[in-house]
Design an enzyme around this catalytic site. Structure first.
Site, mmCIF file in Angstrom:
data_model
loop_
_atom_site.group_PDB
_atom_site.id
_atom_site.type_symbol
_atom_site.label_atom_id
_atom_site.label_comp_id
_atom_site.label_asym_id
_atom_site.label_seq_id
_atom_site.Cartn_x
_atom_site.Cartn_y
_atom_site.Cartn_z
ATOM 1 N N CYS A 105 -8.443 -33.953 -3.356
ATOM 2 C CA CYS A 105 -9.049 -34.204 -2.048
ATOM 3 C C CYS A 105 -10.508 -34.476 -2.336
ATOM 4 O O CYS A 105 -11.253 -33.556 -2.667
ATOM 5 C CB CYS A 105 -8.906 -33.008 -1.111
ATOM 6 S SG CYS A 105 -9.799 -33.301 0.434
ATOM 7 N N CYS A 108 -12.865 -32.605 0.454
ATOM 8 C CA CYS A 108 -13.002 -31.143 0.488
ATOM 9 C C CYS A 108 -11.932 -30.499 -0.391
ATOM 10 O O CYS A 108 -12.052 -30.524 -1.604
ATOM 11 C CB CYS A 108 -12.961 -30.625 1.920
ATOM 12 S SG CYS A 108 -11.702 -31.359 2.966
ATOM 13 N N SER A 109 -10.878 -29.961 0.194
ATOM 14 C CA SER A 109 -9.908 -29.249 -0.632
ATOM 15 C C SER A 109 -8.501 -29.291 -0.025
ATOM 16 O O SER A 109 -7.725 -28.362 -0.204
ATOM 17 C CB SER A 109 -10.353 -27.802 -0.806
ATOM 18 O OG SER A 109 -10.498 -27.215 0.477
ATOM 19 N N CYS A 110 -8.173 -30.350 0.721
ATOM 20 C CA CYS A 110 -6.860 -30.445 1.363
ATOM 21 C C CYS A 110 -5.761 -30.348 0.307
ATOM 22 O O CYS A 110 -5.868 -30.958 -0.761
ATOM 23 C CB CYS A 110 -6.737 -31.754 2.136
ATOM 24 S SG CYS A 110 -7.980 -31.888 3.427
HETATM 25 FE FE FE Z 1 -9.776 -31.683 2.035
#
Ligand code: FE
Length: 197
Positions: A105, A108-110
């Site tokens: 991602c 961010c951190s999906c």
């Molecule tokens: Fe994300």
């Protein structure tokens, strides 16, 4: 959340912030300590890559399941009773001798929690997020996943709307194994695409 797991070690700033937030939310009557404990418990015990591993093993042994999985990841994981969060739009991409898939991602951190659990720290770190796009082959080799020059690398950028799961190739020499034993071979990293089994 309890504050005593470090037995005397002062809490880190992030822990103090979490505790302060929790106290505030409880004080406002928005949530109870029990709610938070229940969520924490669920994330520690119910979520994890074992769900993704079951999906992969089923796809290895059942060609029609594999087809359904690649056509509609969300529906196919629900078929196995997997109902966790962040897999409302799950896309499964299959590795082959020609193509290797890897997931990031960049924003961010999906991450597909329902099949992989919570993301590891390196997945959330800026160096991974930048370098897997810019120099995936170099980065993968550094992470212990060297790929032949002839293998094409496809990088999938997750988002709030769409999460990805890599279907790794079934390792050679596993013909006699049961589905359960096969699931035991599947690692989290192989389903993110930073490891080849
Ligand atoms: Fe994300």
């Amino acid at each position: 959340m309890t504050t005593d797991h470090h037995h005397g070690t002062p809490p880190a700033p992030v822990e103090r912030r979490a505790v302060a937030l929790e106290e505030l939310l409880v004080e406002q009557g928005l949530i109870s300590h029990e709610d938070i404990d229940a969520v924490q418990q669920e994330y520690e015990t119910q979520l994890g890559p074992m769900h993704g591993a079951r999906v992969v093993a089923r796809a290895w042994v059942d060609p029609s399941y594999r087809e359904r999985l690649l056509a509609n990841g969300t529906r196919a994981v629900h078929e196995l009773g997997i109902e966790g969060p962040e897999i409302e739009h799950l896309v499964v991409v299959a590795n082959s001798p020609e193509v290797h898939h890897v997931v990031v991602c960049t924003l961010c951190s999906c991450y597909p929690w329902g099949v992989l659990g919570l993301p590891p720290n390196w997945y959330k770190d800026p160096p991974y997020r930048a370098r897997v796009v810019r120099e995936p082959r170099v980065l993968l080799a550094e992470m212990g996943c060297p790929l032949e020059e002839s293998v094409e690398i496809q990088v999938w950028d997750s988002s709030a709307d769409c999460r990805y799961l890599v279907l790794p190739e079934r390792p050679a020499g596993t013909d006699g194994l049961s589905e359960e034993a096969l699931a035991g071979l599947v690692t989290r990293d192989s389903m993110v695409g930073v490891e080849v089994l």
